[in-house]
Enzyme design. Structure first.
Site, PDB file in Angstrom:
ATOM      1  N   THR A  72       0.833  -1.202   0.000  1.00 19.22           N
ATOM      2  CA  THR A  72       0.000   0.000   0.000  1.00 19.22           C
ATOM      3  C   THR A  72       0.869   1.254   0.000  1.00 19.22           C
ATOM      4  OG1 THR A  72      -1.753  -1.172   1.166  1.00 19.22           O
ATOM      5  CG2 THR A  72      -1.818   1.236   1.270  1.00 19.22           C
ATOM      6  N   ASN A 156      -5.402  -9.464  -7.901  1.00 16.84           N
ATOM      7  CA  ASN A 156      -5.536 -10.197  -6.649  1.00 16.84           C
ATOM      8  C   ASN A 156      -6.831 -10.987  -6.504  1.00 16.84           C
ATOM      9  OD1 ASN A 156      -6.076  -7.274  -6.599  1.00 16.84           O
ATOM     10  ND2 ASN A 156      -7.013  -7.686  -4.622  1.00 16.84           N
ATOM     11  N   GLN A 184       1.009  -9.242  -6.184  1.00 17.33           N
ATOM     12  CA  GLN A 184       0.570 -10.639  -6.310  1.00 17.33           C
ATOM     13  C   GLN A 184       1.476 -11.464  -7.224  1.00 17.33           C
ATOM     14  OE1 GLN A 184      -1.825 -12.195  -4.643  1.00 17.33           O
ATOM     15  NE2 GLN A 184      -2.775 -10.439  -3.643  1.00 17.33           N
ATOM     16  N   SER A 204       5.261  -6.707  -1.882  1.00 13.62           N
ATOM     17  CA  SER A 204       4.951  -6.838  -0.458  1.00 13.62           C
ATOM     18  C   SER A 204       5.429  -8.195   0.050  1.00 13.62           C
ATOM     19  CB  SER A 204       3.435  -6.716  -0.283  1.00 13.62           C
ATOM     20  OG  SER A 204       3.080  -6.864   1.060  1.00 13.62           O
ATOM     21  N   HIS A 206       4.281 -10.025   2.809  1.00  8.62           N
ATOM     22  CA  HIS A 206       3.381 -11.016   3.426  1.00  8.62           C
ATOM     23  C   HIS A 206       2.613 -11.867   2.425  1.00  8.62           C
ATOM     24  CE1 HIS A 206      -0.733  -9.010   3.309  1.00  8.62           C
ATOM     25  NE2 HIS A 206       0.034  -7.982   2.986  1.00  8.62           N
ATOM     26  N   THR A 242      14.183   4.803  11.033  1.00  9.93           N
ATOM     27  CA  THR A 242      14.950   3.581  11.284  1.00  9.93           C
ATOM     28  C   THR A 242      14.308   2.397  10.573  1.00  9.93           C
ATOM     29  OG1 THR A 242      15.630   4.460  13.409  1.00  9.93           O
ATOM     30  CG2 THR A 242      15.865   2.079  13.111  1.00  9.93           C
ATOM     31  N   CYS A 330     -17.595  -5.392   3.120  1.00  7.83           N
ATOM     32  CA  CYS A 330     -18.752  -5.359   4.006  1.00  7.83           C
ATOM     33  C   CYS A 330     -18.552  -4.269   5.048  1.00  7.83           C
ATOM     34  CB  CYS A 330     -18.901  -6.705   4.689  1.00  7.83           C
ATOM     35  SG  CYS A 330     -20.377  -6.811   5.674  1.00  7.83           S
TER      36      CYS A 330
END
Ligand SMILES: Cc1ncc(COP(=O)(O)O)c(C=O)c1O
Length: 387
Positions: A72, A156, A184, A204, A206, A242, A330
């Site tokens: 992001t 994604n 992705q 990214s 994760h 840092t 949602c």
């Protein structure tokens, strides 16, 4: 059977080898890379090494990698860092992007359109029948003030792969900056920033079995981008503060593993996804497959089950210990259909009857077959309830 995780496009389990590396840099080697003593030097060495590893997997050089807090931040930075160079001087900016872009790009464009109604404009390209945009579509949308084109690599929600290489070429020829959100695809689909004419790329950690809260922005050497954070001197004054060294070391380790295994992982994961599709399509009538099973990314299977709510299926599967997702947002009890699915032509009702199953490194054939059986059973049960 334990819980089955089929939501690997949302996030992934951290690989044990990565977690060990992160732990080492949180406990033993915890120094600040800016410190002059041996702790600092050790940390600085690890930071340089991580940058080299991450650069290597996309064919970049070390000076072109800037670590961020994730995809992001990198997406926001790419847009803001280009657009503000003009807007700050009262000059107009036009950006070409897509209707199916991740919110980190899409919402940023919407925000800038509101913030600078006179100066900033964005064209959101509608995808073709396969869910992709082409170089031709991009070229047609170019106007005098186009400063940036931002098209994601792998989507994604449906896994479509945009032909980034062919989109990058006309941008380079016309002197327009080309950014791709590769969150992705990074280390899951081959990327070479040079041959693909990519100027800026976001990734990214994760999504590739690394820790959360870390990612990177690739910036081609000759491209000017405004800094994202001001303060010290870190990240060549471009993104100061840092460094999240344990996260960065983990990200680099994750990238190295994923890149090394890519040629074996692509067919394995695609095989599991295909088996999932085969069993579900054999057991349930009238499904619509929203993923391109031939040319798309092999880990994503997005299916519409007419007659039932995707959210209801998600919750039923969750009760059985199987994690999947819907693209619906949602909020306060109101479900908005997925922008990606409606962009490829689904009605709001069809979009809300869809789920995404995303396969990853730790899934086994046994899990896939069990999950498929549960999908079939639950769709049938929910359809009976609706009649
Ligand atoms: C295509 C795409 N871009 C950007 C992001 C945001 O990345 P992060 O979660 O690292 O901020 C995601 C995560 O869902 C994504 O799938």
């Amino acid at each position: 059977m334990d819980r089955i995780y089929l939501d690997n496009s949302a996030t992934t389990r951290v690989d044990k080898r990565v977690a060990d590396a992160v732990y080492e840099y949180m406990t033993e080697k915890f120094g600040n890379p800016s410190s002059a003593h041996s702790y600092g030097q050790e940390a600085k060495y690890a930071l340089d090494d991580a940058r080299e590893k991450v650069a290597k997997v996309i064919g970049a050089s070390v000076g072109e990698i800037f670590f961020t807090s994730g995809g992001t931040e990198a997406d926001n930075w790419a847009l803001r860092g280009i657009a503000d160079q003009y807007l700050d001087h009262g000059k107009p900016v036009h950006v070409i992007t897509t209707e199916f872009e991740h919110s980190a790009v899409y919402e940023m464009c919407k925000y800038y359109t509101k913030l600078y109604p006179e100066l900033f404009s964005a064209t959101f390209l509608k995808p073709n029948a396969k869910g992709a945009v082409t170089a031709e579509m991009v070229s047609k949308a170019v106007c005098e003030n186009t400063k940036l084109v931002s098209v994601m690599h792998v989507n994604n929600e449906i896994g479509v792969i945009n032909d980034i290489g062919s989109i990058g070429k006309p941008c380079r020829d016309k002197g327009i900056i080309f950014h791709t959100d590769a969150v992705q695809s990074f280390t899951k689909v081959p990327i070479d920033v040079k041959s693909m004419n990519i100027d800026i790329l976001s990734a990214s950690s994760h999504k590739i079995y690394g820790p959360k809260g870390v990612g990177m922005l690739y910036l081609r050497k000759k491209v000017a981008l405004l800094p994202n954070q001001f303060g010290g001197h870190q990240e060549s004054n471009m993104r100061t503060g840092t460094e999240n060294l344990p996260g960065i070391v983990g990200f680099a380790k994750a990238a190295e593993i994923s890149y090394t295994d890519m040629n074996e992982e692509i067919p394995r994961i695609t095989g599991l996804r295909n088996r999932l599709y085969e069993l579900i399509s054999a057991g349930v009538d009238g499904i619509i497959v929203n993923s391109d099973l031939e040319n798309g990314y092999g880990g994503i299977l997005n299916i519409t089950f007419p007659g039932i709510e995707g959210e209801a299926l998600l919750l039923s599967l969750d009760l059985e210990g199987i994690a999947v997702s819907t693209g619906s947002a949602c909020s306060t009890g109101h479900v908005t259909p997925s922008r990606v699915l409606t962009s490829i032509g689904l009605t709001a009702e069809q979009a809300q009857s869809s789920i995404r199953l995303s396969v990853g490194r730790f899934n086994t054939l046994e899990e896939i077959e069990f999950a498929a059986q549960k999908v079939v059973e639950n769709v049938k049960r929910l359809r009976e309830m609706m009649n």
